[in-house]
Enzyme design. Structure first.
Site, PDB file in Angstrom:
ATOM      1  CG  HIS A 313     -40.356 -30.635  39.619  1.00  0.00           C
ATOM      2  ND1 HIS A 313     -40.021 -29.745  38.426  1.00  0.00           N
ATOM      3  CD2 HIS A 313     -41.883 -31.270  39.920  1.00  0.00           C
ATOM      4  CE1 HIS A 313     -41.026 -30.160  37.952  1.00  0.00           C
ATOM      5  NE2 HIS A 313     -42.483 -30.841  38.310  1.00  0.00           N
ATOM      6  CG  ASP A 371     -47.648 -35.276  42.676  1.00  0.00           C
ATOM      7  OD1 ASP A 371     -48.539 -35.122  42.207  1.00  0.00           O
ATOM      8  OD2 ASP A 371     -46.926 -35.659  41.763  1.00  0.00           O
TER       9      ASP A 371
HETATM   10  N1  ACO Z   1     -35.658 -38.476  47.344  1.00  0.00           N
HETATM   11  C1  ACO Z   1     -34.154 -38.657  47.248  1.00  0.00           C
HETATM   12  N2  ACO Z   1     -33.373 -38.204  46.688  1.00  0.00           N
HETATM   13  C2  ACO Z   1     -33.569 -37.504  44.902  1.00  0.00           C
HETATM   14  C3  ACO Z   1     -35.384 -37.286  45.497  1.00  0.00           C
HETATM   15  C4  ACO Z   1     -35.593 -37.752  46.165  1.00  0.00           C
HETATM   16  N3  ACO Z   1     -37.147 -37.576  46.101  1.00  0.00           N
HETATM   17  N4  ACO Z   1     -34.648 -37.287  43.665  1.00  0.00           N
HETATM   18  C5  ACO Z   1     -33.728 -36.797  43.393  1.00  0.00           C
HETATM   19  N5  ACO Z   1     -32.660 -37.060  44.586  1.00  0.00           N
HETATM   20  C6  ACO Z   1     -31.471 -36.995  44.298  1.00  0.00           C
HETATM   21  C7  ACO Z   1     -31.155 -37.593  43.426  1.00  0.00           C
HETATM   22  O1  ACO Z   1     -30.476 -39.392  43.657  1.00  0.00           O
HETATM   23  C8  ACO Z   1     -29.812 -37.028  43.100  1.00  0.00           C
HETATM   24  O2  ACO Z   1     -29.251 -37.592  43.963  1.00  0.00           O
HETATM   25  P1  ACO Z   1     -27.297 -37.848  43.352  1.00  0.00           P
HETATM   26  O3  ACO Z   1     -27.178 -36.339  42.996  1.00  0.00           O
HETATM   27  O4  ACO Z   1     -26.879 -37.611  43.915  1.00  0.00           O
HETATM   28  O5  ACO Z   1     -27.190 -38.565  42.803  1.00  0.00           O
HETATM   29  C9  ACO Z   1     -29.991 -35.438  42.363  1.00  0.00           C
HETATM   30  O6  ACO Z   1     -31.128 -35.858  43.788  1.00  0.00           O
HETATM   31  C10 ACO Z   1     -30.311 -34.984  41.717  1.00  0.00           C
HETATM   32  O7  ACO Z   1     -31.810 -35.870  41.536  1.00  0.00           O
HETATM   33  P2  ACO Z   1     -32.172 -36.350  39.631  1.00  0.00           P
HETATM   34  O8  ACO Z   1     -32.552 -37.550  39.826  1.00  0.00           O
HETATM   35  O9  ACO Z   1     -30.500 -35.344  39.135  1.00  0.00           O
HETATM   36  O10 ACO Z   1     -33.478 -35.043  39.205  1.00  0.00           O
HETATM   37  P3  ACO Z   1     -33.779 -35.505  37.879  1.00  0.00           P
HETATM   38  O11 ACO Z   1     -34.510 -33.922  38.010  1.00  0.00           O
HETATM   39  O12 ACO Z   1     -33.418 -36.848  37.175  1.00  0.00           O
HETATM   40  O13 ACO Z   1     -35.059 -36.615  38.635  1.00  0.00           O
HETATM   41  C11 ACO Z   1     -37.518 -36.624  39.731  1.00  0.00           C
HETATM   42  C12 ACO Z   1     -36.190 -35.689  39.398  1.00  0.00           C
HETATM   43  C13 ACO Z   1     -37.788 -38.021  38.786  1.00  0.00           C
HETATM   44  C14 ACO Z   1     -39.508 -35.639  40.047  1.00  0.00           C
HETATM   45  C15 ACO Z   1     -36.980 -36.575  40.929  1.00  0.00           C
HETATM   46  O14 ACO Z   1     -37.137 -35.790  41.760  1.00  0.00           O
HETATM   47  C16 ACO Z   1     -37.906 -38.047  41.982  1.00  0.00           C
HETATM   48  O15 ACO Z   1     -38.284 -39.184  41.469  1.00  0.00           O
HETATM   49  N6  ACO Z   1     -38.804 -37.696  42.420  1.00  0.00           N
HETATM   50  C17 ACO Z   1     -39.494 -38.763  42.948  1.00  0.00           C
HETATM   51  C18 ACO Z   1     -40.487 -38.891  41.924  1.00  0.00           C
HETATM   52  C19 ACO Z   1     -42.113 -37.222  42.271  1.00  0.00           C
HETATM   53  O16 ACO Z   1     -41.808 -37.041  43.169  1.00  0.00           O
HETATM   54  N7  ACO Z   1     -41.921 -37.414  41.024  1.00  0.00           N
HETATM   55  C20 ACO Z   1     -43.147 -36.713  40.759  1.00  0.00           C
HETATM   56  C21 ACO Z   1     -42.326 -35.258  40.324  1.00  0.00           C
HETATM   57  S1  ACO Z   1     -43.591 -34.126  40.093  1.00  0.00           S
HETATM   58  C22 ACO Z   1     -45.086 -34.028  39.111  1.00  0.00           C
HETATM   59  O17 ACO Z   1     -44.793 -35.478  38.104  1.00  0.00           O
HETATM   60  C23 ACO Z   1     -46.321 -33.559  39.102  1.00  0.00           C
END
Ligand code: ACO
Length: 436
Positions: A313, A371
């Protein structure tokens, strides 16, 4: 906005004149540096794609402490609201700032209940869609189309119009989502029933048919009501910011909320519950719990582009408090339906356990979000997977409209207009086509 005694000074390594920037304190959370005059003072913009460090507005509605895993609506912890209040009380709180007393609750419930029907003409509008259209495609169209049916509540500058539009949107969203569902399965639409609760009425419109009596299960009604409460608002997330930006042009509230619906559709936002359940199905099909190790390996491999959906998140760097409540509801619903041994739930629990212990997820502070469990609950209730995000949109409507009305009611509000760092070609001349 309360100014802090401290000021920020921005200095430049090339000896340019430094500038002093005011700092403001909120009631909680990080202070903010006011950069509104930065361009006038320095000729420079700030650069912050994805708004990683930018507060886009002042708000008094929802507060999140991502490190603690805390979510407050108007100061009340989500855990207390989810266990002591129902969704309409939560709507009253988000819209007007306070929980209703008994009289206010009865009046508010009556008001919302009296607006649950939609213009009969909406049925014909719906008929223009293919039967296999995605519910979010239908919802984006239907919500936008409300502005063509309710001309007496489209003036965003009129507080009465804003209030009526808010009630109409909260009241009509369940009717529209249920209509979108009935349309795709070819069943007759069920009219709302005023003696049912908000969640009970939604279950009725979704699952009743004119042929036989439908009895609302209190456990499922409570579970759905909780899903609505947990999704009602989440401060300045992507869809809420979209609603604010869209509404800042003075467009009507139905159009602004339709923009929010469109934004929510994406798999990184509201579409994640659908994506999370589809992910569990895929692992199940590939071999279930035994395949988790292989799947986690893929997730950790950046070139695979596979994410553990329902994890991570932007704001929570701790367990999402809504995920805990959803997990509790999940157990209750599966128990009620005799599905305690549901393989998908077992798979989710095993996946969560492994991910919470894995260094990749631990070091990145990736925890389950709401979720991760809400898809399992909705599937158990009988809601088809493509409808999950539409239900999220239904629940989030109150948050969107409360945030929109807060913005419009603020005398300082301006049309949103971000700036850019231009990286394209400098000015050049068009050549005749024979010379290009
Ligand atoms: N699975 C694997 N790796 C992940 C995930 C994941 N679900 N989420 C983040 N990471 C990793 C990224 O690749 C990144 O790795 P790095 O530092 O080696 O490059 C690190 O964790 C940081 O993640 P960011 O993408 O920078 O985090 P950001 O805040 O931009 O993204 C997001 C948040 C979009 C929610 C992301 O965690 C994601 O795509 N999760 C899966 C989708 C999801 O469940 N969304 C629901 C959000 S809650 C809602 O809308 C109610």
């Amino acid at each position: 906005m309360k100014a802090s005694d401290t000021k920020a000074t921005l200095s430049f390594s090339n000896g340019g004149q430094s500038v002093e920037l005011p700092i403001y304190k909120g009631t909680m959370g990080p202070e903010v540096i006011d950069i509104r005059k930065l361009y006038a003072q320095t000729g420079m913009f700030t650069y912050d794609p994805g708004f990683m460090s930018t507060a886009s507005c002042e708000s008094a509605i929802t507060y999140i402490d991502g490190d603690k895993g805390e979510l407050l609506y108007r100061g009340y912890p989500i855990e207390q609201l989810a266990t002591n209040c129902d969704f309409l009380e939560t709507c009253h709180l988000l819209l007007y700032g306070e929980l209703p007393n008994e009289g206010e609750k009865a009046a508010f419930t009556k008001l919302v209940t009296n607006h649950t029907m939609v213009n009969e003409q909406m049925q014909f509008f719906l008929r223009g869609f293919r039967r296999d259209a995605h519910p979010m495609a239908i919802m984006t169209g239907l919500v936008g189309a409300l502005s063509a049916f309710y001309h007496d509540s489209t003036d965003i500058n009129n507080p009465k119009h804003r209030e009526i539009a808010a009630i109409r949107l909260i009241a009509k969203m369940p009717t529209l989502v249920a209509m979108a569902y009935k349309y795709t399965i070819g069943q007759p639409y069920m009219y709302p029933k005023n003696d049912l609760s908000y969640a009970g009425n939604f279950l009725h419109m979704m699952f009743a048919t004119p042929c036989e009596e439908y009895k609302v299960s209190p456990v499922l009604e409570r579970a759905l009501d909780r899903i609505f409460i947990l999704h009602a608002d989440h401060e300045q997330n992507a869809s809420t910011s979209t609603v604010r930006l869209c509404g800042s042009s003075g467009t009507n509230p139905f159009a602004a909320i339709a923009a929010g619906v469109a934004c929510l559709w994406g798999p990184a936002h509201g579409g994640a519950n659908e994506a999370a359940l589809n992910m569990l199905y895929d692992i199940q099909k590939a071999g279930g719990v035994d395949k988790i190790g292989e799947f986690i390996k893929q997730v950790k491999d950046k070139s695979s582009n596979v994410k553990l959906m329902g994890f991570g998140h932007r704001v929570y760097k701790n367990y999402d408090p809504r995920a805990k409540l959803m997990q509790e509801t999940c157990r209750e619903v599966l128990g009620e339906l005799g599905l305690e041994n549901d393989p998908l739930f077992k798979l989710a629990m095993a996946l969560e356990k492994i991910a919470l212990e894995d260094e990749y997820f631990v070091s990145r502070k990736l925890y389950p979000n709401v979720d991760f469990y809400s898809g399992i609950v909705q599937r158990a209730i009988g809601i088809p997977v493509p409808l999950f995000t539409a239900i999220f949109a239904l629940a989030r409507t109150v948050g969107w409209i409360a945030q929109l009305n807060e913005m419009i009611g603020d005398p300082e509000y301006k049309i949103g207009r971000p700036r850019q760092l231009f990286e394209g070609s400098p000015k050049r001349d068009v050549q005749p086509i024979s010379k290009r």
